[in-house]
Scaffold this motif. Structure first.
Motif, short mmCIF file in Angstrom:
data_model
loop_
_atom_site.label_atom_id
_atom_site.label_comp_id
_atom_site.label_asym_id
_atom_site.label_seq_id
_atom_site.Cartn_x
_atom_site.Cartn_y
_atom_site.Cartn_z
N VAL A 96 2.13 1.91 -3.44
CA VAL A 96 1.02 2.39 -4.27
C VAL A 96 0.68 3.84 -3.92
O VAL A 96 0.41 4.66 -4.80
CB VAL A 96 -0.21 1.46 -4.10
CG1 VAL A 96 -1.36 1.97 -4.94
CG2 VAL A 96 0.14 0.05 -4.49
N THR A 97 0.72 4.17 -2.61
CA THR A 97 0.47 5.55 -2.20
C THR A 97 1.45 6.49 -2.89
O THR A 97 1.08 7.55 -3.40
CB THR A 97 0.61 5.71 -0.67
OG1 THR A 97 -0.30 4.82 -0.04
CG2 THR A 97 0.28 7.11 -0.23
N ALA A 113 -2.88 11.16 -1.17
CA ALA A 113 -1.70 10.30 -1.19
C ALA A 113 -0.44 11.09 -0.89
O ALA A 113 0.42 10.65 -0.13
CB ALA A 113 -1.59 9.59 -2.54
N TYR A 155 0.31 6.92 -6.45
CA TYR A 155 -0.86 7.79 -6.55
C TYR A 155 -0.51 9.25 -6.32
O TYR A 155 -1.13 10.14 -6.89
CB TYR A 155 -1.92 7.40 -5.51
CG TYR A 155 -2.66 6.12 -5.79
CD1 TYR A 155 -2.63 5.53 -7.05
CD2 TYR A 155 -3.41 5.50 -4.79
CE1 TYR A 155 -3.32 4.35 -7.29
CE2 TYR A 155 -4.10 4.33 -5.03
CZ TYR A 155 -4.04 3.75 -6.28
OH TYR A 155 -4.72 2.60 -6.52
N PRO A 210 0.81 -1.22 0.00
CA PRO A 210 0.00 0.00 0.00
C PRO A 210 0.84 1.28 0.00
O PRO A 210 0.47 2.27 -0.62
CB PRO A 210 -0.82 -0.11 1.28
CG PRO A 210 -0.92 -1.56 1.54
CD PRO A 210 0.36 -2.15 1.04
N PHE A 211 1.99 1.25 0.68
CA PHE A 211 2.80 2.47 0.72
C PHE A 211 3.44 2.77 -0.62
O PHE A 211 3.52 3.93 -1.04
CB PHE A 211 3.85 2.38 1.83
CG PHE A 211 3.25 2.63 3.17
CD1 PHE A 211 2.89 3.90 3.56
CD2 PHE A 211 2.99 1.57 4.02
CE1 PHE A 211 2.29 4.13 4.77
CE2 PHE A 211 2.39 1.79 5.24
CZ PHE A 211 2.04 3.06 5.63
#
Lengths: 290, 315
Positions: free
Chosen positions: B51-52, B283, B55, B48-49
């Protein structure tokens, strides 16, 4: 002996005077401790008291400490459909805790009794994930959950709560496993015990309190979690904290009802926390302190 | 994770753990029990990080049908130029600093008190830790209503002998009210950590100093405080990491208001993501939050490594 902050009178005073002084100091400390403890506990006590009041007694000035207790607000809360929220909370909390233990027990074994090569790196990787701010990950988590149809699904919470608690459980269980005496393990091996017997007969009985403590800590954190719950659930999978914030807009003015709901949501966990309080420090400092 | 590696290198070797380079197959057999947990954590936290980060370089709003567009660092530029972003950063800093410092001062005092032989010490300690156990959303809502209400609130009644009458705490002192609730919730946590430190100090040394005529203040400054220092630092750092992420209290008590006076970074990020659907902006804010927290965390990890070594040497 009684105090740290009070210097012992060294001059050749009367023994009895000294004793009186010591007792009065002890009394002062006791009063101070109790004033502090009650001050911190007061809002919790007030919640429980208000929960048993009729709604009219909740709104009174000066505040009422004596009243005829009633269960009617609890009845109202349950008739308002707290049930599914409670069920979701219990499910997300218990299933995530079981998942945590299933993953953490073998992992902590591989970090203590039968250590992997770079066990220190792994250990610090686990703890560092606990320090990353959850808010920063919510955007991709929300989008992934949306795309795999896990929005408003209690399993999304199970998976995330497991991730949230796994590092704590690994650290705690590892610190308990380090306490298994090496001689006992060796003796079992010499007696021809296989790995299975070694784990079930030797390790498990010793670390059982550790497993219980880790589970309790995981339960506390999962039960109280709000951020994921409010952002990833709406009607089907919502948990107790989400039920409570419903009071902000709709029924914010019903204090006794709010207190009753808050009591239902909090008291079980408060009691679990009281039981686990000795282990709390260990869990909160990620196993660094005992 | 360079910090982690650095810290890990510095950690003391545990006595019982001496792997003697077994063959590759045995090494993998040893690793096997660790892998599920390790992979789970990597998937659920690291991806997730990343991907953050991706984004945060895009202009992407969920309300429009337009596809995400790569815009480089422009989201970061707006974080630093937009007044609301900056104000949320300031609110976070003030909230965290005041809450952590006051909680720690109270915690040292309470821990010194609880370390005395007083009547019912265990029970008093049990009452004292309760604010940390109660569901934060529940306590925040009750503070907002039954405790801090201007007309019927318990706080105004308790303060009325001191000339305080019907103060509307949440509208006249919104940030102060939230900080007060944070102090109430986090002081028990820090007290437990400081108390763990105090109980690790041998009493006979203090007794000897007292017999030698050292005053209470001198004993605290020269002996107790130096011993407590790593514990105070650990509590401060862990407390900062947790309090920077404060969301429940802001959401339940003020919803970031009045105006933006209590909008901290987590709440602002939440507004951007779930009310404005500004995915790119949220993000970018997330990435900045991570950087700030990782700076604090690197100190915390180092400290845990040293405390941890100490504990292991003793145990």
């Amino acid at each position: 002996m009684t105090t740290i902050a009070r210097p012992r009178p060294r001059a050749a005073g009367h023994a009895r005077g000294r004793q009186v002084k010591r007792w009065s100091a002890r009394l002062a400390w006791t009063v101070l401790v109790w004033v502090a403890a009650i001050a911190f506990f007061l809002p919790v006590l007030w919640m429980v008291l208000t929960a048993f009041k009729p709604e009219t007694a909740a709104y009174s000035y000066p505040p009422k400490f004596t009243f005829s207790p009633t269960l009617s607000e609890f009845r109202t809360v349950f008739s308002r459909g707290i049930g599914p929220y409670l069920e979701n909370s219990v499910f997300a909390t218990l299933v995530s805790t079981v998942l945590v233990l299933l993953l953490a027990l073998p992992a902590s074994y591989a970090l203590s009794i039968s250590p992997v090569g770079k066990w220190r790196d792994s250990l610090f990787f686990f703890i560092s994930t606990k320090m990353l701010p959850i808010v920063a990950a919510i955007v991709p988590i929300y989008i992934v959950a949306r795309d795999v149809h896990l929005l408003d699904n209690v399993y999304a919470l199970v998976l995330l709560y497991a991730g949230m608690n796994l590092p704590i459980a690994v650290w705690m269980l590892r610190s308990f496993m380090l306490e298994v005496p090496g001689e006992v393990l060796e003796a079992a091996r010499i007696d021809g015990a296989g790995l299975f017997r070694e784990i079930t007969r030797v390790i498990m009985p010793i670390i059982m309190p550790g497993i219980a403590a880790s589970a309790l800590i995981c339960i506390i954190f999962a039960w109280n979690e709000f951020f994921f719950a409010v952002n990833l659930t709406s009607t089907v999978a919502a948990t107790m904290p989400v039920f409570l914030v419903g009071f902000i807009t709709s029924e914010g003015l019903f204090w006794a009802q709010l207190s009753a709901a808050a009591t239902v949501a909090s008291v079980p966990i408060i009691i679990i926390g009281w039981i686990a309080q000795k282990q709390l420090v260990r869990g909160l400092s990620m196993g660094a302190l005992k | 994770m360079t910090v982690v590696e650095q810290v890990a290198r510095r950690t003391h070797r545990a006595r019982r753990i001496t792997p003697s380079a077994p063959p590759a197959r045995r090494r993998w057999a040893r690793r096997l029990p660790l892998l599920p947990a390790l992979i789970y954590m990597i998937v659920i936290t690291q991806i997730p990080f990343i991907v953050t980060l991706w984004y945060s370089l895009q202009n992407w709003n969920l309300t429009s049908n337009a596809k995400a567009k790569f815009t480089g660092l422009s989201n970061y530029a707006s974080v630093f130029t937009n007044a609301n972003y900056r104000s949320s950063l300031l609110v976070s800093v003030e909230m965290t600093a005041v809450a952590v410092i006051v909680s720690m001062l109270l915690a040292v005092a309470l821990a010194l008190l609880l370390n005395q032989k007083v009547l019912g010490r265990g029970f008093a300690r049990t009452l004292l830790i309760t604010p940390f156990l109660i569901m934060p959303v529940a306590s925040a809502l009750l503070w907002k209503t039954t405790m801090l209400d201007p007309t019927y609130g318990l706080v105004n009644w308790l303060l009325s002998p001191f000339g305080v009458h019907h103060v509307a705490w949440l509208s006249s002192h919104p940030l102060g009210s939230i900080i007060a609730v944070l102090i109430w919730r986090w002081t028990p946590f820090m007290t437990l950590i400081v108390l763990a430190g105090l109980q690790g100090q041998p009493l006979d040394v203090l007794e000897a100093a007292r017999v030698d005529g050292a005053g209470a203040f001198v004993i605290f400054r020269r002996m107790i405080f130096p011993h407590l220092r790593p514990y105070i630092e650990l509590g401060t750092l862990l407390g900062s990491i947790y309090i920077v992420n404060t969301f429940d209290e802001v959401y339940s008590m003020t919803q970031g208001g009045p105006g933006t006076s209590t909008t901290n970074m987590p709440y602002y990020l939440y507004e951007q993501a779930f009310q404005a659907y500004n995915i790119g902006g949220a993000a970018a804010l997330g990435v900045i939050t991570v950087i700030i927290v990782m700076i604090i965390a690197s100190f915390a990890l180092r400290l845990i490594a040293s405390v941890f070594r100490f504990e292991e040497a003793v145990g």
